[in-house]
Design an enzyme around this catalytic site. Structure first.
Site, PDB file in Angstrom:
ATOM      1  N   ASP A   7      96.575  21.327  50.130  1.00 42.40           N
ATOM      2  CA  ASP A   7      98.004  22.164  49.896  1.00 42.40           C
ATOM      3  C   ASP A   7      98.570  20.365  49.387  1.00 42.40           C
ATOM      4  O   ASP A   7      98.934  19.787  50.376  1.00 42.40           O
ATOM      5  CB  ASP A   7      98.212  22.781  50.936  1.00 42.40           C
ATOM      6  N   GLU A  68      96.303  22.863  45.709  1.00 42.55           N
ATOM      7  CA  GLU A  68      97.241  23.428  44.549  1.00 42.55           C
ATOM      8  C   GLU A  68      97.468  23.328  43.313  1.00 42.55           C
ATOM      9  O   GLU A  68      97.665  22.239  43.015  1.00 42.55           O
ATOM     10  CB  GLU A  68      98.173  24.144  45.752  1.00 42.55           C
ATOM     11  N   ASP A 141     102.391  23.796  56.254  1.00 40.07           N
ATOM     12  CA  ASP A 141     101.106  23.442  54.939  1.00 40.07           C
ATOM     13  C   ASP A 141      99.773  23.523  55.506  1.00 40.07           C
ATOM     14  O   ASP A 141      99.050  23.409  54.728  1.00 40.07           O
ATOM     15  CB  ASP A 141     101.516  21.807  54.919  1.00 40.07           C
TER      16      ASP A 141
END
Length: 188
Positions: A7, A68, A141
């Protein structure tokens, strides 16, 4: 299959490693966050993110890295930092020959919770349940990185079948209908 989920972020880059296959219980191998000071020089922050990701790659030896996919946000500074950290993760994996998959936030949310509009709390709760953890990973996160890895494990078989079908179609070349003619014009 062992997947390292990333992330991306400059201040907090979530990292999570999940092992398993679609349709079976999954196992969390590790989870954490690579942090950089917000007041540090950009170059130093990117090096710190790189070093952190490299340590995770060395320690956990994933077969895939799921990152991501950066999407447009209203805050340009935030999206730039996210994109830069994302590029570092892609570079680290690619340098080692590890395949990289990009998943949008809504793809990850839909895969893990069933809704592409789930909030961070719902994602954290489902990650906790799916990996049979005592509590949601903190910060968010870290939970998001695990969700990325889970998403990739669950989506990879379908993506692989699609890629194989496209490769097969491309290798066979364009097909002609029985009514098409090899030449465009008529013979003279």
């Amino acid at each position: 299959m062992r997947v390292l989920g990333v992330d991306p972020g400059l201040t907090r880059c979530g990292i999570g490693v999940v092992e398993g296959v679609a349709g079976r219980p999954l196992t969390m191998i590790g989870v954490g966050v690579v942090r950089t000071p917000a007041d540090a020089d950009l170059g130093h922050r990117l090096v710190a993110v790189e070093q952190g990701i490299e340590q995770w790659l060395d320690e956990h030896r994933p077969e895939f890295v799921a990152v991501e996919r950066v999407f447009s946000q209203h805050n340009v500074r935030t999206v730039m930092g996210t994109a830069q950290a994302s590029a570092v993760a892609i570079l680290c994996a690619s340098r080692r020959g590890i395949p990289v998959a990009l998943h949008t936030p809504s793809e990850v949310k839909a895969a893990v919770t069933g809704s592409g509009r789930a909030d961070k709390a719902q994602v954290g709760a489902m990650v906790t349940r799916l990996l049979r953890l005592a509590a949601p990973p903190k910060p968010a996160d870290a939970a998001d990185a695990l969700a990325l890895a889970i998403c990739h494990i669950w989506r990879a078989p379908a993506q692989n079948r699609l890629q194989q079908a496209v490769a097969l179609h491309t290798a066979q070349g364009p097909r002609r209908s029985p009514h098409s003619h090899p030449s465009k014009g008529r013979p003279a």
